[in-house]
Design an enzyme around this catalytic site. Structure first.
Site, short mmCIF file in Angstrom:
data_model
loop_
_atom_site.label_atom_id
_atom_site.label_comp_id
_atom_site.label_asym_id
_atom_site.label_seq_id
_atom_site.Cartn_x
_atom_site.Cartn_y
_atom_site.Cartn_z
N CYS A 2 -23.96 -40.97 -104.93
CA CYS A 2 -23.87 -39.49 -105.50
C CYS A 2 -24.49 -39.52 -106.80
O CYS A 2 -24.53 -40.31 -107.43
CB CYS A 2 -22.17 -38.87 -105.71
SG CYS A 2 -21.39 -38.96 -104.15
N ARG A 27 -29.41 -41.43 -104.36
CA ARG A 27 -28.09 -41.72 -104.46
C ARG A 27 -27.27 -41.32 -103.68
O ARG A 27 -26.01 -41.61 -103.23
CB ARG A 27 -27.53 -41.67 -105.93
CG ARG A 27 -28.58 -41.98 -107.16
CD ARG A 27 -27.73 -41.62 -108.45
NE ARG A 27 -26.50 -42.29 -108.57
CZ ARG A 27 -26.36 -43.49 -109.19
NH1 ARG A 27 -27.51 -43.95 -109.63
NH2 ARG A 27 -25.41 -44.01 -109.35
N TRP A 74 -22.91 -38.34 -101.19
CA TRP A 74 -23.11 -39.43 -100.24
C TRP A 74 -21.45 -39.37 -99.78
O TRP A 74 -20.36 -39.65 -100.65
CB TRP A 74 -23.04 -40.67 -100.91
CG TRP A 74 -23.16 -41.78 -99.69
CD1 TRP A 74 -24.34 -42.04 -98.91
CD2 TRP A 74 -22.38 -42.68 -99.40
NE1 TRP A 74 -24.15 -43.02 -98.04
CE2 TRP A 74 -22.80 -43.29 -98.16
CE3 TRP A 74 -20.98 -43.06 -99.66
CZ2 TRP A 74 -22.21 -44.48 -97.54
CZ3 TRP A 74 -20.29 -43.90 -99.12
CH2 TRP A 74 -20.96 -44.62 -97.84
N ASN A 100 -18.69 -38.26 -109.07
CA ASN A 100 -19.06 -39.40 -108.26
C ASN A 100 -18.14 -40.54 -108.29
O ASN A 100 -17.56 -41.09 -109.36
CB ASN A 100 -20.44 -40.10 -108.96
CG ASN A 100 -20.85 -41.33 -108.23
OD1 ASN A 100 -20.58 -41.82 -107.20
ND2 ASN A 100 -21.62 -42.08 -109.10
N GLY A 101 -17.49 -40.94 -107.09
CA GLY A 101 -16.41 -42.05 -107.11
C GLY A 101 -15.31 -41.70 -106.35
O GLY A 101 -15.45 -40.88 -105.24
N GLU A 489 -33.30 -61.03 -94.93
CA GLU A 489 -33.91 -59.83 -95.52
C GLU A 489 -34.58 -59.05 -94.74
O GLU A 489 -34.70 -57.78 -94.57
CB GLU A 489 -34.77 -60.25 -96.71
CG GLU A 489 -35.30 -59.01 -97.54
CD GLU A 489 -34.27 -58.31 -98.09
OE1 GLU A 489 -33.00 -58.39 -98.05
OE2 GLU A 489 -35.07 -57.03 -98.48
N LYS A 493 -34.23 -55.17 -93.84
CA LYS A 493 -35.07 -54.08 -93.83
C LYS A 493 -35.30 -53.43 -92.45
O LYS A 493 -35.42 -52.05 -92.64
CB LYS A 493 -36.57 -54.83 -94.48
CG LYS A 493 -36.57 -55.20 -95.65
CD LYS A 493 -36.79 -54.23 -96.74
CE LYS A 493 -35.30 -54.05 -97.14
NZ LYS A 493 -34.71 -54.48 -98.39
N GLU A 496 -32.20 -51.01 -91.78
CA GLU A 496 -31.83 -49.87 -92.63
C GLU A 496 -32.77 -48.70 -92.62
O GLU A 496 -32.44 -47.84 -92.73
CB GLU A 496 -31.42 -50.48 -94.06
CG GLU A 496 -32.79 -50.92 -94.98
CD GLU A 496 -32.04 -51.09 -96.23
OE1 GLU A 496 -31.36 -50.85 -96.78
OE2 GLU A 496 -32.95 -52.24 -97.09
N HIS A 512 -27.86 -72.16 -80.03
CA HIS A 512 -26.38 -72.36 -80.16
C HIS A 512 -25.84 -70.98 -79.63
O HIS A 512 -24.61 -70.68 -80.15
CB HIS A 512 -25.77 -72.79 -81.53
CG HIS A 512 -26.23 -74.08 -81.69
ND1 HIS A 512 -25.78 -75.35 -81.11
CD2 HIS A 512 -27.38 -74.66 -82.56
CE1 HIS A 512 -26.42 -76.33 -81.45
NE2 HIS A 512 -27.26 -75.97 -82.48
N LYS A 611 -28.70 -45.65 -102.33
CA LYS A 611 -29.47 -46.42 -103.12
C LYS A 611 -28.42 -47.59 -104.03
O LYS A 611 -28.41 -48.53 -103.73
CB LYS A 611 -30.48 -45.99 -103.92
CG LYS A 611 -31.15 -47.10 -104.85
CD LYS A 611 -32.04 -47.61 -104.27
CE LYS A 611 -33.21 -48.87 -105.05
NZ LYS A 611 -33.70 -49.82 -104.14
O1 M6R Z 1 -28.33 -52.43 -106.84
P1 M6R Z 1 -27.71 -53.50 -106.17
O2 M6R Z 1 -29.07 -54.64 -105.96
O3 M6R Z 1 -26.40 -54.19 -106.52
O4 M6R Z 1 -27.71 -53.20 -104.49
C1 M6R Z 1 -27.31 -54.16 -103.70
C2 M6R Z 1 -27.26 -53.68 -102.07
O5 M6R Z 1 -26.83 -52.39 -101.86
C3 M6R Z 1 -28.97 -53.36 -101.92
O6 M6R Z 1 -29.46 -54.37 -101.89
C4 M6R Z 1 -29.06 -52.74 -100.31
O7 M6R Z 1 -28.76 -53.95 -99.55
C5 M6R Z 1 -30.46 -52.44 -100.32
N1 M6R Z 1 -30.46 -51.04 -99.54
C6 M6R Z 1 -31.47 -53.31 -99.39
O8 M6R Z 1 -32.69 -52.85 -99.11
#
Ligand code: M6R
Length: 616
Positions: A2, A27, A74, A100-101, A489, A493, A496, A512, A611
């Site tokens: 948010c 956000r 969000w 936000n929260g 990673e 990527k 997401e 395995h 984010k």
């Molecule tokens: O702001 P942060 O690095 O703490 O965020 C952690 C994760 O939420 C963040 O890395 C998330 O996995 C990303 N969307 C990955 O691309």
């Protein structure tokens, strides 16, 4: 999670708030809304979907007031509907609120308020808090000279459990607003005849570079000319006004199609910025200004524990390899969300590190607090200056890569890898890593930006591969040692931003279980760098090929794979092992990006994500 923005000043509030919401949209983007106080009444416009939808609505009947709040959501409590969008108005029409929260005890409060005649138009916890403030506002007379809205907010928050960054306006008090935070970020922008509150500086920098980072438990009362910060028990706080060091242009997309594309191609510069001024004069080790521990304290460390989430955790896992390999100190990595509840036994001389691009991830913050509660020092690697994690840590390292706007982390990740390698060098040089090895290490790190440039030059080839593979629904990413976290990673990527099912695995673990997934329909992306286990990796590739699995191989220069083994080969420069994970990240970032574009996905704002994850 948010984005919130509030403006009180001399100009029309709505255009500034809408622009702020556009900048905060990363956000959360389930719905947006704005409330402006004009002619003694609130005009509230809110809509599901993006800020663009809200702009269309607002354009139908322009908002003229100079005092207002806006929110991009969000969803947590309640579905994605216009009614659940913020701002929320109390049922007596007096109070309007953005939040936000999460208000954890909202059902008990709601029951209490229903018994007193308050009604609810949404399913949200936020509307409950809004009505609770209205209840206290209605109940009290001016409280010992304190502004009545401020006093009502203070009282309501005393009865609230959970997390919040809130901004509140009262219909009776034009030209004023109240904001408060606990667990969710909130920043005050100090302008000329105007004041602003927002979730982060991106919404503020178009008007002022002067900001105050509010702390948990603080409440601020704002008018266009003044602001006053107090704590829950009404003590006045002397504000520390900081200057933001980045400009509006840093958060613009420029000529790129997406922020993610811009941030991928920015990586050579980002890496230069992350290491600038951080090597010793003799060129054999790294120097960090803000660690707040002496060399001898570092020398006494017997274990290192990392906690982080998502991509940042993958960076920690690569750092684990680097520290164990070059400094010979045992390292543990943990999901911050697990660490905070698991209560694992910890070694006495453990140094804690948390990594967080945003510096606001609630699970990482909670892990930091839990480690501090147990008496450990916690250092933070973070990109956002003044973020909660950066402020609460006992010391730390800023990434200095400028704002990362794309929800999928790219430049923040590779700069975390770089800082992790520099940490390994620093700890190694305090132990047994020789001067010569240190000098070689530093040279290798300084070469990283150019090596990344070379890897980026493969973009047209990787785009063509992406177009050939974008129709698949499953993909595996396989790597070993320090490239196993890069495989994780790569899979994250792809998941997401393109919504493909993808998994990262250590290459030799395939037999395995996961090898059962392999068929012509399930391609594998293999990391096959030069090194002593290359033959083993090639054997794993053979096992996949024997089962008709398509292979995209990412090899370092000089690696020759048996003819016909890989269907696609991407060549990256051969380099020092400390730099290899950084360079190897580039092709998987590009592959995911181009696959997502090919599938028509919303790359910078993938569905269901935000984010900065500030709720548990
Ligand atoms: O702001 P942060 O690095 O703490 O965020 C952690 C994760 O939420 C963040 O890395 C998330 O996995 C990303 N969307 C990955 O691309």
């Amino acid at each position: 999670m948010c984005g919130i923005v509030g403006y009180v000043g001399k100009q029309k509030a709505a255009p500034f708030i809408l622009e702020g919401l556009r900048r905060l949209e990363y956000r959360g983007y389930d719905s947006t809304g704005v409330a402006i106080l004009q002619h003694g009444a609130f005009r509230i416009v809110k809509k599901i979907g993006r800020v663009a939808n809200l702009e269309t609505e607002v354009a139908k009947s322009p908002l003229t007031g100079t005092h207002g709040i806006g929110h991009t959501r969000w969803a947590t409590h309640g579905g994605v509907t216009d009614a659940n969008a913020h701002p929320h108005l109390s049922s007596d029409g007096k109070i309007v609120l953005i939040h936000n929260g999460v208000i954890e005890n909202y059902s008990a409060i709601k029951k209490f308020l229903l018994g007193r005649g308050y009604t609810f138009a949404s399913e949200t916890d936020t509307e409950v808090l809004c009505n609770l403030i209205a209840y206290h506002y209605a109940k009290q007379a001016d409280d010992a000279g304190e502004n009545r809205c401020l006093a009502a907010v203070r009282k309501a928050l005393l009865h609230t459990q959970g997390t919040y960054g809130i901004v509140v306006m009262c219909a009776d008090l034009p030209g004023e607003m109240v904001a408060a935070r606990l667990g969710s970020p909130l920043i005050l922008g100090v302008g000329d005849g105007e004041n602003i509150v927002a979730s982060d500086v991106s919404a503020i920098v178009t008007r002022t570079q002067s900001v105050v980072y509010l702390k948990d438990g603080e409440i601020v009362h704002l008018t266009p000319r003044e602001f006053r910060i107090t704590t829950a028990d009404r003590a006045t706080v002397s504000p520390l006004v900081d200057q933001v060091t980045w400009s509006v242009a840093d958060a613009e997309m420029g000529t790129y199609a997406h922020f993610m594309e811009k941030e991928i191609f920015e990586q050579p510069l980002a890496l230069e910025n992350a290491m600038r001024g951080r090597f010793s004069a003799d060129g054999s080790t790294a120097n960090f200004g803000g660690l707040n521990l002496s060399a001898s304290e570092f020398r006494g460390i017997e274990r290192v524990q990392f906690c982080a989430c998502g991509t940042a955790l993958h960076a920690c896992m690569v750092t684990e390899h680097m520290i164990e390999r070059f400094a010979r100190v045992p390292v543990e990595c943990d999901y911050a969300s697990e660490f905070r509840y698991r209560n694992s036994p910890l070694h006495r001389n453990t140094l804690f590190f948390v990594m967080s691009q945003s510096g606001e991830t609630i699970d990482t913050l909670a892990a930091l607090r839990e480690a501090q509660r147990k008496g450990y020092k916690v250092l933070a690697v973070s990109n956002v200056v003044g973020s909660t994690i950066a402020r609460e840590a006992d010391g730390g390292i800023y990434q200095h890569v400028g704002p990362e706007v794309g929800v999928a982390s790219t430049k923040a990740f590779t700069s975390q890898l770089l800082i992790g390698a520099m940490l390994a060098l620093y700890l190694g040089r305090l132990r047994d890593l020789s001067f010569g090895d240190g000098v070689e290490f530093v040279r290798a790190l300084k070469a990283a930006p150019d090596l990344v440039r070379q890897a980026l030059a493969q973009a047209p080839q990787i785009k063509a591969i992406a177009q050939r593979y974008a129709h698949h629904t499953d993909m595996l990413f396989l790597g070993r040692l320090a490239l196993f976290p890069i495989a994780l990673e790569g899979a994250l990527k792809l998941k997401e931003i393109s919504y493909l099912h993808a998994e990262g695995y250590p290459a030799a673990e395939m037999k395995h279980g996961p090898i059962a997934l392999i068929s012509e329909a399930c391609p594998s992306v293999f990391f096959a760098p030069q090194g002593e286990i290359l033959n083993k990796i090639v054997s794993s590739m053979q096992e996949i090929k024997a089962r008709k699995g398509p292979i995209i191989a990412i090899v370092t220069e000089g690696v020759e794979l048996p003819a016909g083994l890989a269907d696609e080969v991407i060549v990256i420069p051969d380099c020092h092992e400390a730099v290899l994970p950084i360079v190897a990240s580039i092709p998987v970032q590009l592959l995911s990006y181009y696959i997502a574009v090919e599938r028509g996905c919303d790359v910078d704002k993938p569905r269901n994500l935000a984010k900065s994850v500030t709720v548990e």
